[in-house]
Write an enzyme that holds these catalytic residues in place. Structure first.
Site, PDB file in Angstrom:
ATOM      1  N   LYS A  73      44.390  39.830  48.127  1.00 20.56           N
ATOM      2  CA  LYS A  73      43.479  38.804  47.985  1.00 20.56           C
ATOM      3  C   LYS A  73      43.613  37.735  48.127  1.00 20.56           C
ATOM      4  CE  LYS A  73      43.464  35.645  43.174  1.00 20.56           C
ATOM      5  NZ  LYS A  73      43.741  35.471  41.954  1.00 20.56           N
ATOM      6  N   SER A 148      40.386  35.703  38.092  1.00 25.81           N
ATOM      7  CA  SER A 148      40.038  34.967  39.742  1.00 25.81           C
ATOM      8  C   SER A 148      40.144  36.545  40.689  1.00 25.81           C
ATOM      9  CB  SER A 148      40.295  33.700  40.309  1.00 25.81           C
ATOM     10  OG  SER A 148      42.372  33.942  40.396  1.00 25.81           O
ATOM     11  N   SER A 172      44.733  36.387  35.988  1.00 23.43           N
ATOM     12  CA  SER A 172      43.343  36.734  36.768  1.00 23.43           C
ATOM     13  C   SER A 172      44.170  38.105  37.700  1.00 23.43           C
ATOM     14  CB  SER A 172      43.580  35.701  37.796  1.00 23.43           C
ATOM     15  OG  SER A 172      42.995  34.566  37.668  1.00 23.43           O
TER      16      SER A 172
HETATM   17  N1  GLN Z   1      41.117  32.101  34.435  1.00 28.76           N
HETATM   18  C1  GLN Z   1      42.128  31.279  34.385  1.00 28.76           C
HETATM   19  C2  GLN Z   1      41.748  30.252  34.517  1.00 28.76           C
HETATM   20  O1  GLN Z   1      40.400  30.382  35.070  1.00 28.76           O
HETATM   21  C3  GLN Z   1      43.008  32.231  34.532  1.00 28.76           C
HETATM   22  C4  GLN Z   1      42.939  31.969  36.342  1.00 28.76           C
HETATM   23  C5  GLN Z   1      44.424  32.882  37.015  1.00 28.76           C
HETATM   24  O2  GLN Z   1      45.033  33.745  36.404  1.00 28.76           O
HETATM   25  N2  GLN Z   1      44.311  32.077  38.070  1.00 28.76           N
HETATM   26  O3  GLN Z   1      42.446  29.259  35.021  1.00 28.76           O
END
Ligand code: GLN
Length: 482
Positions: A73, A148, A172
């Site tokens: 990532k 994400s 994420s």
């Molecule tokens: N969907 C969550 C957010 O928007 C988690 C994102 C993540 O785990 N980086 O913050």
């Protein structure tokens, strides 16, 4: 060759049936053929990967990932490779050092193919917040990958790399793993070093693997886990052999099913697939019991105060002076800060900075951040109580399978609610894993989430491996990609 697991590739490399160069070439050919549709890679290091493969073929190494191409990532710092975090504000930034997990991958012999798409600064649940491209679900064109770490999940599902790393602040790793039909593990807070991970919310962030099967997940965990003196939140604690946990049978294992996790808004097909998976765990010998996590309804509210508050502080460093993008038109320092941040950050990041700054401001801190921190303790206590009765809790990962790109894009609240089942593991600091357990009627993958007490990744891997043996979905691949 690109569809091999790491386990399969290691065997064939050891027998001399294939070379690392052939593995890298097959991954690159697959990327050329398919990534136009998937859009998982933000950058590729073709020459570097081929040169590393040539070296790996010349010099036999003992590392468990010797000669295996992986991808990461774009939130992890990679020396001499761009690191954008999916944001215009870091466009052109090339870190002068590798994150600890990248060093560990290199030490184990892995070859890094490139950097994978993500929601800007890891904020999102669909990957639609990436400033450069929106990756698409390998199982259905025009559908979200989840986020994400959407690029990390899609790249593994579409065989564009043999495994990847993601980061998980509120789901994420697990959420995109579930929507793309791969295995994803968020380790215990402190298990894996975050040195060189661009910070989103420091009390929640963890790095972890996304893989084609559970045994690859255990293998990568063996490589990346462990104490790091450069990360003060990493724990000095012995790392078990995670691969050794994958044994058949779940006799004596108590599995809790939290009644609050099957509430309103749950798609019936998701519930059916997960309940089917729970039956398979029972058949493997586990005892299934009801448990309660009574503060679940507060998770989303607590997370969406704590994460933006920490993000607003962490993102203060992106000011046009130290990293990446700078507005060149301004004629004062203050204006340069303002313009750089206005142009460099996308809408979701700005929304989080505004919420976070507000929640931390004098007069509101006690009402919001402090209160959220207190409720966070209650959520953690829920899990501690549940883990006196059971060894792991299982549930869906998300209330629905993947949805169409654009469907919820104008409704941030609907997206925040889709995180309801994953957020609590980060608030409590416990490990959580997503393993494929079935498909919806239109062929979209459905994952099962497993959560355990701190530093109990082994029980998650063991249960997930037992499910994988029985669910018969691990060998299914998205079709029609090339
Ligand atoms: N969907 C969550 C957010 O928007 C988690 C994102 C993540 O785990 N980086 O913050």
């Amino acid at each position: 060759m690109h569809s091999l697991t790491i386990g399969g590739a290691r065997k064939q490399l050891a027998n001399g049936e294939i070379t690392s160069t052939a593995l890298v070439e097959s991954a690159l050919a697959r990327i050329d053929a398919v990534d136009g549709r998937i859009k998982a890679y933000l950058s590729l290091d073709r020459d570097g990967a081929l040169a590393a493969a040539e070296q790996a073929d010349k010099k036999k190494g003992s590392g468990v990932l010797h000669g295996i191409p992986v991808a990461v990532k774009d939130v992890l710092c990679t020396q001499n490779m761009p690191t954008t975090c999916g944001s215009k504000i870091l466009e052109g930034f090339i870190p002068p050092y590798d994150a600890t997990v990248i060093e560990k991958l290199h030490d184990a012999g892995a070859i890094i193919l490139g950097k994978l798409a993500m929601d800007e600064f890891a904020m999102g649940s669909t990957n639609e917040n990436c400033a450069f491209q929106v990756p698409e679900n390998p199982w259905k064109a025009g559908y979200v990958t989840g986020g994400s770490s959407g690029g990390s999940a899609a790249a593994v599902a579409a065989d564009l790399c043999f495994a990847s790393l993601g980061s998980d602040t509120g789901g994420s790793i697990r959420q995109p793993a579930s929507l793309c039909g791969v295995v994803g593990l968020k380790p215990t807070y402190g298990r894996v070093s975050r040195y060189g991970l661009v910070a989103f919310a420091s009390s929640l962030d963890q790095v972890g693997p996304l893989t084609k099967d559970v045994s690859d997940c255990a293998l990568i965990m063996n490589v990346i886990a462990g104490h790091d003196g450069r990360d003060s939140t990493s724990i000095r604690r012995e790392v078990p052999d995670f691969a050794g946990a994958l044994t058949d049978g779940l006799q004596g294992v108590r599995i809790g099913v939290p009644r609050e996790y099957f509430g309103e808004g749950m798609d019936p097909e998701v519930e059916k697939a997960v309940r089917g998976g729970i039956e398979m765990l029972r058949e493997a010998g586990a005892q299934i019991i009801d448990v309660s996590l009574p503060h679940t309804e507060y998770c989303v509210a607590v997370y969406y105060l704590i994460a933006p508050a920490e993000a607003s502080s962490n993102l203060a460093r992106f000011d046009g002076v130290r990293f990446g993008y700078r507005d060149m038109e301004s004629d004062s320092l203050i204006d340069m800060y303002r313009q750089t941040r206005s142009q460099g950050f996308g809408d979701e990041v700005k929304r989080r900075i505004l919420i976070g700054t507000y929640a931390l401001s004098a007069g509101y801190y006690d009402a919001y951040y402090k209160k959220a921190s207190q409720v966070r303790t209650l959520i953690k206590d829920d899990f501690s109580a549940a883990f006196t009765e059971c060894d792991l809790v299982v549930s869906p990962v998300t209330p629905t399978p993947a949805w169409k790109i654009g469907e919820n894009a104008d409704d941030p609240l609907a997206l925040y609610l889709s995180d309801i089942l994953t957020i609590s593991a980060n608030l409590a600091g416990i490990p959580g894993l997503s393993v494929p357990c079935g498909f919806s009627s239109d062929g979209l993958p459905i994952g099962m989430q497993m959560q355990a007490a701190h530093f109990n990744e082994e029980i998650l891997l063991k249960a997930a491996w037992n499910l994988e043996q029985r669910a018969g979905v691990v060998d299914k691949k998205p079709v029609g990609l090339d």
